[in-house]
Design an enzyme around this catalytic site. Structure first.
Site, PDB file in Angstrom:
ATOM      1  N   GLU A  63     -37.243  28.320  26.464  1.00  0.00           N
ATOM      2  CA  GLU A  63     -38.443  27.487  26.441  1.00  0.00           C
ATOM      3  C   GLU A  63     -39.478  27.929  27.474  1.00  0.00           C
ATOM      4  O   GLU A  63     -40.681  27.907  27.194  1.00  0.00           O
ATOM      5  CB  GLU A  63     -38.056  26.024  26.693  1.00  0.00           C
ATOM      6  CG  GLU A  63     -39.234  25.074  26.587  1.00  0.00           C
ATOM      7  CD  GLU A  63     -38.825  23.617  26.782  1.00  0.00           C
ATOM      8  OE1 GLU A  63     -39.689  22.747  26.611  1.00  0.00           O
ATOM      9  OE2 GLU A  63     -37.659  23.364  27.098  1.00  0.00           O
ATOM     10  N   ASP A  64     -39.029  28.343  28.662  1.00  0.00           N
ATOM     11  CA  ASP A  64     -39.963  28.584  29.769  1.00  0.00           C
ATOM     12  C   ASP A  64     -40.171  30.052  30.116  1.00  0.00           C
ATOM     13  O   ASP A  64     -40.873  30.370  31.077  1.00  0.00           O
ATOM     14  CB  ASP A  64     -39.474  27.840  31.025  1.00  0.00           C
ATOM     15  CG  ASP A  64     -39.556  26.328  30.849  1.00  0.00           C
ATOM     16  OD1 ASP A  64     -40.332  25.886  29.984  1.00  0.00           O
ATOM     17  OD2 ASP A  64     -38.843  25.608  31.559  1.00  0.00           O
TER      18      ASP A  64
END
Length: 725
Positions: A76-77
């Protein structure tokens, strides 16, 4: 910040044979991918996955789950794709990381209670591995512990989501410690003034309560020792948010919270439970009405314990809970063993079975030492009967499992359902029969000139959608019947040179004579074939005799329709309460005398007669107004009816000759016959024969079944579906 070496020690303590190389590889991978990233607290971003993994270690989860704690934000990051996780760490870890990532992308936006419940169900239903939820709860817990670094608006939003969604999920999974901390932290940000007020009261009361607890436990231990009872005694103080909820719900003061202090007595046997109850009630004065026996009468969630509230020597009440060690494990550690009672859901017996295996999850966490076994294939489907999808605005809609896009349309509004032509699922256009999947974003496409189709009934799942479609179809058919009926009456009037305009005023009274409220209902009955147009003319001009004229050599389509409506086509079937109507046997089932039959009125075509065992009957008889009672006038006599039979045989010489001679000897005619080999050693004979009714057919089928080499004899149905309009 916790060190990686601390994680190694905890994992090895929980699982001596754990793959520590895999854990180290996950740590290095996470450190490299998050390099340069910093949290709002100013700490390196790596501190967050380390803390999440530490929480998972404290939950005694397996090494794969702890690795996911280190990796859960990588996809996600960072720019790392999921395929890279799968390549390096395998399918199991990648599957959990993917589940956590998907949940992180969903944002809860509504504070309505029902929406919160739907959202909780959505999260649980979206995953097929319970470890996804456990990692997400650990992730949320650490984020809540560091919530002070966010801006006030963001803090409140996350705190509300935690209180509405994640704390109840932790409660359902039996994770009371995590649930309590999530609730207290969220409460402190959502209502800091009330939180501090209750905290001050609790701290003040706790100071004196600690002395009471020590005194009570010492007195109990001494008395139990005198009575020869071995018991473990522990105590707990009610948590801040739980105390607040009780004060708010019952509108009482803190001094009236009887279970603010709870002493738990754990013994070995049920007999000891009742012995301890007697001892406790003799040591202190019990509060009337506060003795509860959940051992003899367990709560619906299988919770068992004895509860008594007594008044201590200083006048303060406290609750004593008495149970065996096994009962305590179910009450405290058994996942989902306690949630239904607290949430007021006492009736879900089937949920008990659905959650039963979850009650032992925390026990497995302690007992299973092999990380390859522990939870590796643990799958979860807590809500198999429901599907949860989003509107474009983010509202969660609950529908039955297997629901289609058309069900979603009618759920939004009946008017939307009537005009829908398709749907967009996550931005992609799909047909209305598309089966919905958890987590999909659904947008309905409409058109002003669109209308429901009878085909929708084959894939619509909800009664709301099916009933709406049926209503529309029935209303449309009624309108068509009125139009057809009016034209049939006009055509019949022209045939007999009757000027209907002359009788227009009398039509109202004739309609009422025939038990219709208005002429439109009379036209509708003519269109359905229930009332003959010639019979209406007879009522309009009773002094005239209307005999059926000879039809012209070349009939128009409408004239042919009129003639068919006014003549009976099958003289063996009687329509009860009606006369001179077209009656025909449906081609889909070809009913024969002796079978139970049902009549269905078709627009402009008279009465379609089906066998009650016909699979089309249920879908055809949508409108009670179209049902009509029919019966056989006699057993068929010499009238022959075609019936299709299918005979499954062994492949052997002379089998076809044996079948045909049996039919011939039974005085039954063969209209056509076809034989083929369907598999090695087996054959099939399809034929159409003529019989006078079920009596002759049953005898013939019994004769065929008795032939050597015949495996099965079935009556075949036509595939053609009878039209309902």
């Amino acid at each position: 910040m916790i060190r990686f070496e601390d994680l190694e020690e905890k994992v090895q303590a929980n699982y001596p044979n754990a793959d520590l190389d895999l854990l180290r590889k996950a740590y290095i991978f996470s450190a490299r991918e998050h390099r340069g990233q910093v949290r709002l607290s100013g700490e390196p971003y790596l501190s967050h996955p380390l803390e999440v993994s530490n929480i998972l270690c404290d939950m005694k989860l397996d090494v794969a789950c702890v690795c996911v704690g280190l990796l859960h934000d990588v996809v996600e990051d960072t720019l790392t794709p999921l395929e890279k996780i799968r390549e390096v760490f395998g399918d199991d870890i990648a599957h959990i990381v993917d589940g956590v990532t998907k949940i992180s992308k969903i944002h809860f936006s509504s504070q309505r209670e029902q929406q919160a419940e739907n959202f909780r169900k959505l999260l649980l239903a979206m995953v097929d591995d319970i470890r996804v939820i456990l990692v997400k709860l650990a992730d949320r817990l650490h984020n809540m512990r560091t919530l002070q670094y966010l801006n006030p608006e963001k803090r409140k939003s996350i705190a509300q989501e935690t209180l509405d969604i994640y704390a109840p999920i932790a409660h359902r999974l039996g994770m009371s410690k995590i649930r309590g901390e999530l609730e207290d932290i969220a409460f402190s940000y959502l209502d800091p003034v009330t939180y501090q007020s209750i905290l001050s009261q609790v701290e003040e009361k706790k100071a004196t309560s600690d002395r009471l607890i020590k005194t009570v436990i010492k007195q109990m231990e001494q008395r139990f020792q005198e009575q020869g009872i071995q018991a473990k005694i522990e105590a707990r103080i009610k948590r801040i948010h739980s105390t607040y909820e009780k004060l708010r719900r019952q509108k009482i003061a803190l001094d009236q919270v009887y279970d603010f202090i709870a002493i738990r007595v754990l013994v070995s046997t049920v007999r000891d439970c009742y012995s301890v109850l007697g001892i406790v009630n003799n040591m202190w004065s019990p509060v009337p009405g506060r003795i509860k026996d959940f051992i003899a009468m367990p709560r619906p969630n299988l919770y068992q314990s004895l509860h008594t509230t007594v008044i201590g020597s200083d006048g303060r009440p406290f609750e004593v809970q008495i149970r065996t060690s096994e009962m305590h494990r179910i009450a405290e550690e058994g996942i989902a063993a306690h949630w239904k009672y607290k949430e007021g859901k006492l009736e879900k017996d089937k949920d008990d079975k659905r959650f039963m295996w979850l009650r032992h999850l925390l026990e497995w966490q302690r007992e299973v030492k092999d990380p390859n076994q522990f939870l590796s294939n643990l799958k979860i489907d807590l809500y198999p009967e429901e599907v949860y999808v989003f509107t474009p605005k983010g509202e969660v809609i609950t529908l039955p499992r297997g629901a289609a896009a058309v069900d979603f349309a009618f759920y939004i509004h009946t008017a939307v359902g009537y005009k829908c032509v398709g749907a967009k699922i996550n931005g992609r256009i799909v047909p209305l029969k598309h089966r919905l999947v958890n987590g999909e974003i659904v947008e309905i496409l409409t058109a002003d000139d669109a209308h429901p189709s009878k085909e929708w009934l084959t894939f619509a799942k909800t009664s709301r959608a099916r009933n709406a479609v049926r209503r529309w179809i029935n209303q449309r058919q009624k309108e068509q019947a009125v139009d057809i009926g009016q034209k049939l009456l006009e055509k019949e009037a022209r045939k007999y040179r009757v000027n209907l305009k002359k009788y227009q005023d009398k039509l109202d009274s004739v309609a009422k004579e025939l038990a219709f409220a208005k002429p439109e209902e009379l036209y509708q009955s003519i269109g359905y074939g229930k009332t003959s147009a010639r019979g209406v003319l007879q009522h309009l001009d009773p002094g005239r005799t209307f005999e059926q004229p000879q039809p012209p050599e070349q009939e128009s389509r409408l004239s042919s329709m009129v003639r068919r409506v006014l003549r009976r086509s099958d003289s063996t079937i009687e329509v009860k309460g009606h006369d001179d109507l077209l009656v025909y046997r449906a081609k889909c089932c070809n009913p024969i005398p002796g079978e139970e039959i049902a009549g269905y009125i078709t627009v402009g075509r008279g009465i379609s007669v089906h066998s009650t065992s016909c699979p089309n009957v249920e879908s055809l008889l949508l409108d009670p107004d179209k049902r009509v009672a029919v019966s056989w006038m006699h057993d068929g006599g010499n009238i022959k009816y075609p019936v299709r039979l299918r005979v499954h045989t062994e492949e052997r010489e002379g089998i076809l000759a044996a079948i045909t001679s049996t039919i011939y000897n039974a005085h039954t005619n063969i209209v056509n016959i076809q034989a083929r080999v369907v598999d090695e050693g087996y054959g099939r004979v399809d034929m159409t024969i003529e019989v006078t009714g079920t009596s002759q057919l049953d005898k013939l089928m019994d004769l065929l079944k008795g032939l050597e080499g015949v495996r099965e004899v079935l009556r075949a149905r036509n595939r053609a579906r009878e039209a309902s309009d």
